[in-house]
Design an enzyme around this catalytic site. Sequence first.
Site, PDB file in Angstrom:
ATOM      1  N   GLY A 611       0.850  -1.181   0.000  1.00 28.31           N
ATOM      2  CA  GLY A 611       0.000   0.000   0.000  1.00 28.31           C
ATOM      3  C   GLY A 611       0.883   1.227   0.000  1.00 28.31           C
ATOM      4  O   GLY A 611       2.099   1.126  -0.194  1.00 28.31           O
ATOM      5  N   GLY A 612       0.262   2.357   0.210  1.00 27.38           N
ATOM      6  CA  GLY A 612       1.006   3.598   0.169  1.00 27.38           C
ATOM      7  C   GLY A 612       2.123   3.659   1.200  1.00 27.38           C
ATOM      8  O   GLY A 612       3.162   4.263   0.985  1.00 27.38           O
ATOM      9  N   TYR A 613       1.921   3.007   2.298  1.00 28.82           N
ATOM     10  CA  TYR A 613       2.881   3.070   3.400  1.00 28.82           C
ATOM     11  C   TYR A 613       4.080   2.173   3.163  1.00 28.82           C
ATOM     12  O   TYR A 613       5.117   2.341   3.763  1.00 28.82           O
ATOM     13  CB  TYR A 613       2.181   2.609   4.684  1.00 28.82           C
ATOM     14  CG  TYR A 613       1.560   1.269   4.468  1.00 28.82           C
ATOM     15  CD1 TYR A 613       2.324   0.126   4.621  1.00 28.82           C
ATOM     16  CD2 TYR A 613       0.242   1.154   4.016  1.00 28.82           C
ATOM     17  CE1 TYR A 613       1.784  -1.097   4.318  1.00 28.82           C
ATOM     18  CE2 TYR A 613      -0.288  -0.059   3.725  1.00 28.82           C
ATOM     19  CZ  TYR A 613       0.483  -1.178   3.873  1.00 28.82           C
ATOM     20  OH  TYR A 613      -0.028  -2.385   3.560  1.00 28.82           O
ATOM     21  N   ASP A 726     -11.565   3.674   8.416  1.00 31.01           N
ATOM     22  CA  ASP A 726     -11.368   2.989   7.145  1.00 31.01           C
ATOM     23  C   ASP A 726     -11.938   1.580   7.214  1.00 31.01           C
ATOM     24  O   ASP A 726     -11.266   0.598   6.900  1.00 31.01           O
ATOM     25  CB  ASP A 726      -9.889   2.969   6.773  1.00 31.01           C
ATOM     26  CG  ASP A 726      -9.677   2.758   5.277  1.00 31.01           C
ATOM     27  OD1 ASP A 726     -10.672   2.832   4.514  1.00 31.01           O
ATOM     28  OD2 ASP A 726      -8.536   2.516   4.870  1.00 31.01           O
TER      29      ASP A 726
END
Length: 942
Positions: A611-613, A726
């Site tokens: 993911g983005g992280y 989320d």
Amino acid sequence: MVQRRLFLLLFFCVAGSRIASADTNRQDVAALKSLMKKWKNVPPSWGKSDDPCSARWDGIRCDENSRVTELNLFGVNIEGTLSDDIGNLTALRTLDLSSNSGLGGTLTAAIGNLVQLTKLALIGCSFIGTLPSELGNLSQLEFFALNSNRFTGHIPPSLGKLSKVTWLDLADNKLNGPIPNSKDHGTGFDQLIMAQHFHLNQNMLQGSIPDYLFNSSMALKHILLDRNNFSGPIPASIGVLPKLEVLRLNDNAFTGSVPAINNLTKLHVLMLSNNKLSGLMPNLTGMVGLENVDLSNNSFEPSEAPSWFTKLDKLMTLKMQSVGLSGQLPQGLFSLRNLQYVALSDNQLNGTLDMGNISNDLYVDVRNNKIISLAVYSSLKGDLLELTGNPVCGDSLLSSMKPCTGHTIEPPPVPRFEVQCANPFLESIIFRAPSFGDVIKYLPDLHNNLSSKLNSCTPNQLGLGYSNNDAYLNVDIRACPVGKKRFNYSQVLNCFNLTLQTYKPPEIFGPYYVHAHPYPFHDKASRAVLIGVVTGSVLLVVGLALVGVYAVWQKKQAQKLGSINDPFASWGSMGEDIGEAPKIKSARCFTFEQLRLSTHDFREINAIGAGGYGTVYRGKLPDGQLIAIKRSKQGSMQGGLEFKTEIELLSRVHHKNLVGLVGFCFEKGERMLVYELISNGTLSEALYGIKGVQLDWSRRLKIALDSARGLAYLHDHANPPIIHRDVKSTNILLDEKMTAKVADFGLSLLVSDSEEGQLCTNVKGTLGYLDPEYYMTQQLTAKSDVYSFGVVLLELIVARPPIYKEKYIVREVKTALDMGDHMYYGLKDVMDPALQRTGNLIGFSRFLKLALQCVEEVGADRPSMNSIVREIELIMQDNGIKPGTMSASSSFSVDSRTTVKVAPNHPYSNPSTSSTTFGMNSRPFEYSGVFPSQGSLKNRST
Ligand SMILES: *[C@@H]1O[C@H](CO)[C@@H](O)[C@H](O)[C@H]1NC(C)=O
Ligand SMILES: *[C@@H]1O[C@H](CO)[C@@H](O)[C@H](O)[C@H]1NC(C)=O
Ligand SMILES: *[C@@H]1O[C@H](CO)[C@@H](O)[C@H](O)[C@H]1NC(C)=O
Ligand SMILES: *[C@@H]1O[C@H](CO)[C@@H](O)[C@H](O)[C@H]1NC(C)=O
Ligand SMILES: *[C@@H]1O[C@H](CO)[C@@H](O)[C@H](O)[C@H]1NC(C)=O
């Protein structure tokens, strides 16, 4: 005339100072100056004059003959070595250089010249090499503490000549060989008849201990031999020491049976755990002083609960894990009025667990026994009983309750003694044998007691925090100066010098030693300290905690917390990290190396999500535990602040429907979070992923209930409440028993979702699940989670992503809705065909109604998570399912290789045997198969 007087005055002044400078004994001055040359960070008063005695060099005291009798530079951050010159201070009576972790090298033999010495303390420095046998010449010595250094080699037999010694502490070094005794070594510890303290714990001492090491004329109160390599039998002569109060022999390799020790009526603490003791269970009858008994992990002959279980009136802590106890526990044990902590797991205890009417906060761990029923459960608060692994947990009523589910012990509120200031004095008191099982009860006492002691010396505000490791209790003290910016040298040296045992804590805390953190006496020094922290070079001897006041509740996790070293010592050293270091509760700190090994060097094949992280890896710890490691990309959006927040949040939160944080790693610029690995992938995969799982109606209800419970916990029971932000089906994970667990709370609070592009930067969440009200107003409430959860409920019905072929699930369902159709309410074409095939969907209308309430436009019209939980429970009851259990046994295919068997209702059966997950045993740890995803995956629904 006036001039003449002035001149005379001047003359006298000069003469006076000349005389004074000649005052201190020349040999002493020369020795001090020479020592000073080899030391960094001596107090500025040193060297300002040539007269240490009258000019009052800090830490120096003299007698009437101007001989230096005390050298006390405790905790002032001296760096360097102790040269032979020390041997010239021949009038010295007290030498305390403790808590200077930069002071080291070998210990000079010249120390043997200090024949007047009564107190010698070099605690928590960095001395190496062997102990010089000349130490034996210090015939006046009463207090002798060289603990927490790195001394190696044997204990010199000459120490047996220290005939006046009462305190002897060599603990926490690397000493090996035997404890010297006069019979085998000429001189030895058996001659130390004045000694009250033998503290030799945490070394590598070995060999068997001869009987003649102890005799009844000795004054011993505390014998600490734990954490060594001693072998052979426990000497019977220990049983004749009339004054013995603490006996710690745990974590050695002692064999044979425990000798008769019943005459030790003053003994408070008896710890024999983790040895190889055999024979009969020790008979502790008559040892009425006992407060803390730990006999765990020995090979005693199996026996029923001994009669002394109900007779030791002062007992506070009783640990007998895995010692072959059988039969039923006597109820009388639980009526001992001081009892706080009972750990009897991994035995053969059977019958009924009858705890009578206990009123105090008793913690009872009887996991993995054969207990079949429970009496008066209702009188128990329930929070502090652990029953997992007993047949009684098969009882459907109990199986979902806290005692049977594990992971449920809520930390009681920790007393707050936090104080904040720019220049606190930090010091740890390490208690080596506390009696109690519940430290929180006693901290206020300690706080009062210590505070009055320290305040009588210099005004300060005192903060306390504590941490347990499996052996000792660490109490961190933080003293803030009152009415001034910082403490000066004399205040530190004279007020915080607890080294020489001048402070008497409440007796129940047992023996201790202290270790101080370098104090920033002036701004320059504070910068030096900071550099020290950054380079991490001179830092951290055992027991030293930078985040002094942060309490770590570790009652349950106590065994897991290995090191007290502060993993966040470098917090704030990297520019972007903001705020205080995380307040960690029960999360474990991993090293980079441990995690690297657990993932085979972060191999691609072990990556299970991204993911983005950054990336999520699966890994396996040496003890076999499977973990999911979320490794932040270097320079990813998740900065120090986010990382800290997530750890703080996650480590506070324990619920069986929330993915548990196992630990974290903050090292080498890496930030990793370690979660339990949830083996069966995400709900979205189960519903419509490539390896879709047959989820029948009751299974779906159960998943809805589980995740609702997890969220309800976050909203209503976490403190402070947590809004997930989320909620989505990719964040609901299923374990091997198809229990749903909500993942990724906390991170979602902070991680930027800018990768998803379409969102306003302030609004975070995932498209398709986003609460329209939140989107418009940017006002985040718990009801935003409810909206997203409503979308998940609809997903359970339609088994499609919320946005699919440009259709939005909420609108689609609302449009199709036809309450006139009593079969599927108009949803026949929209809903999951598989669900229709399973037939009779009892409660479908209620479920649908609930889902639609959740996705109401206005937050206030949506139900709370708690009422959602209740409603789903009712629907399940209508289906004849007891909420909290799944009575049906079923098995379903996950993919062609993996079959997940949901065990019949036996929560006590070992999960690793009741379900096959991914062929762990047959293959090396590099799964080549399709692996369920884990963690916050990139939103695939768009
Ligand atoms: C210590 O004493 C010895 C012998 O008396 C002498 O040679 C030495 O110079 C002294 N050291 C100092 C620093 O005064
Ligand atoms: C305990 O004390 C009693 C009475 O003083 C004595 O007779 C007995 O021998 C002692 N037991 C041991 C094991 O020393
Ligand atoms: C334990 O010791 C007491 C007193 O010494 C004795 O009465 C009792 O029988 C002993 N119990 C066992 C099981 O040996
Ligand atoms: C409990 O264990 C004891 C000792 O092992 C045994 O004699 C007894 O029959 C057991 N009781 C039950 C109810 O299983
Ligand atoms: C330490 O503190 C005590 C007072 O608690 C004081 O009397 C003593 O002189 C100080 N220094 C040493 C070396 O003990």
